[in-house]
Design an enzyme around this catalytic site. Sequence first.
Site, PDB file in Angstrom:
ATOM      1  N   CYS A 176     -83.002 -27.729  -2.708  1.00  0.00           N
ATOM      2  CA  CYS A 176     -83.558 -28.694  -1.756  1.00  0.00           C
ATOM      3  C   CYS A 176     -84.230 -29.814  -2.556  1.00  0.00           C
ATOM      4  CB  CYS A 176     -84.615 -28.047  -0.864  1.00  0.00           C
ATOM      5  SG  CYS A 176     -84.086 -26.591   0.023  1.00  0.00           S
ATOM      6  N   ARG A 224     -80.736 -28.360  11.647  1.00  0.00           N
ATOM      7  CA  ARG A 224     -80.871 -29.345  10.573  1.00  0.00           C
ATOM      8  C   ARG A 224     -80.774 -28.669   9.210  1.00  0.00           C
ATOM      9  NH1 ARG A 224     -79.297 -31.791   7.893  1.00  0.00           N
ATOM     10  NH2 ARG A 224     -79.767 -33.738   6.879  1.00  0.00           N
ATOM     11  N   CYS A 228     -78.218 -28.830   5.964  1.00  0.00           N
ATOM     12  CA  CYS A 228     -78.646 -29.060   4.576  1.00  0.00           C
ATOM     13  C   CYS A 228     -77.979 -28.056   3.647  1.00  0.00           C
ATOM     14  CB  CYS A 228     -80.164 -28.893   4.436  1.00  0.00           C
ATOM     15  SG  CYS A 228     -81.117 -30.272   5.082  1.00  0.00           S
TER      16      CYS A 228
END
Lengths: 267, 204
Positions: A176, A224, A228
Amino acid sequence: MRLIASIFAALITMIPLQGFAGNSSTDEIAKYRQLLADGNPAELWEMRGEELWKKKIGPQSVSLEQCDLGKGPGVVKGAYVELPRYFKDVNKVMDLEQRLIHCRITLQKLTPEQAAAVPFGSTGNPSDIEALVAYITAASRGMKIAVSTTHPKEQAAYELGKRFFFYRAGAHDFACATCHSKDKQRIRLQELPNLLNRTDAQNTYSTWPAYRVSQGEVRSMQHRLSDCMRQQRFPEPRYASDTITALIMFMAKNAEGGVYDAPALKR
Amino acid sequence: MKIILSAIAISLFVTGCATAAMQTDTGKMLVARLEEDFSSKGPATMERMLNQDEVQKACSAYPLDMPDEQMEALQASQLKTVKYPADGNYLGVWKEGEKIAQNGRGMQSSDQVKGTNGGNCYACHQLAKEEISFGNIGPSLYRYGKLKGDGEAVVKYTWAKIYNSQAFTACSNMPRFGHSEILTEKQIKDVMALLFDKNSPVNQ
């Protein structure tokens, strides 16, 4: 209701889609938001969610009105800004979507499969969960994000989420953090929030879930983050998994104090 | 005084151990959770998520503050993985390279298994001037060949950088396109041509 829908439909068709490929996509979205003024198609999801919350379903014909989202049975207002949180009755940390499924199983006596069916809607196949999420999150609008990490399990979830945020793996070595740990970065023209920067984290976290113009659906935080994972070249997360809840916990804590303002409107 | 100091030293040592142990525990817990919560889909496999190599492991553990010696050791060992083109030709066709630079597909759970992967260079770098939709995670590569020339050293360096970015900057954000088998040798040659060919839009 139908009138509102057709107004939205009319407004949406007025926006040429190529407008979003301009010099700054963010500016275009800002214009779009202004055009819609205080309206957002997400309101239709919120209304449907409220109906679903009160609707008696399942073998014993029970509504969700006694569901405890953390502030006591039936308390919806302000519940979302304190999630994820530790729930004593299950002895674990849950995010909103995990808790909703839990209530659908325990109160409404749905099977786990029924309770988590259609987590993400598509044309002709709407998601009850997305509607419920829209209704519940809207009831925290204007309130400050205030998740707790005082319980050891909350602290553990935060630490796990943080660890995952920096976990590099997969074909492309992405974490991330690869895209979300520096200010003012972009992929192509898409601006990327720095989720370690409080202001960015607040602006991001306080605006999910959102009605996504490109998808014509209200999308939850679980959706969401699943997307990702896909872009990160990670395998597919199970819906409403503890890993994603831990990541949400990390993001929510970083966004502490931000004023919640969703369901929002995004590209 | 001495007692106080050693008491502090001991308590620091204990705290240090506790933190290190906690980190290891969290690391183990994370892998266990990932194993339970994710499943392979398309080219995005569990193996590649769970079995971190030395770079992925070290860069996850030290996202911001890896000791210099460890960085140098990583770079040295990654440099050894670089395979240079067997035929000695480094440059392919820039037009193909441009397509690869534009293509963001490949290795996602939504992509085909064994499909043709893109390099997605524009996601992070400026290249040809005509393409205004470029990211800024990596440096601008506009006029790369024009500015750097085409001497053997810079050509070999650039090849190695695309093949395995970790050979020069430990924990670089850039994927290891050759080492991780994202791009083929031929595709890397085409991307090299995009950077070095005098006729490439990058060098106009």
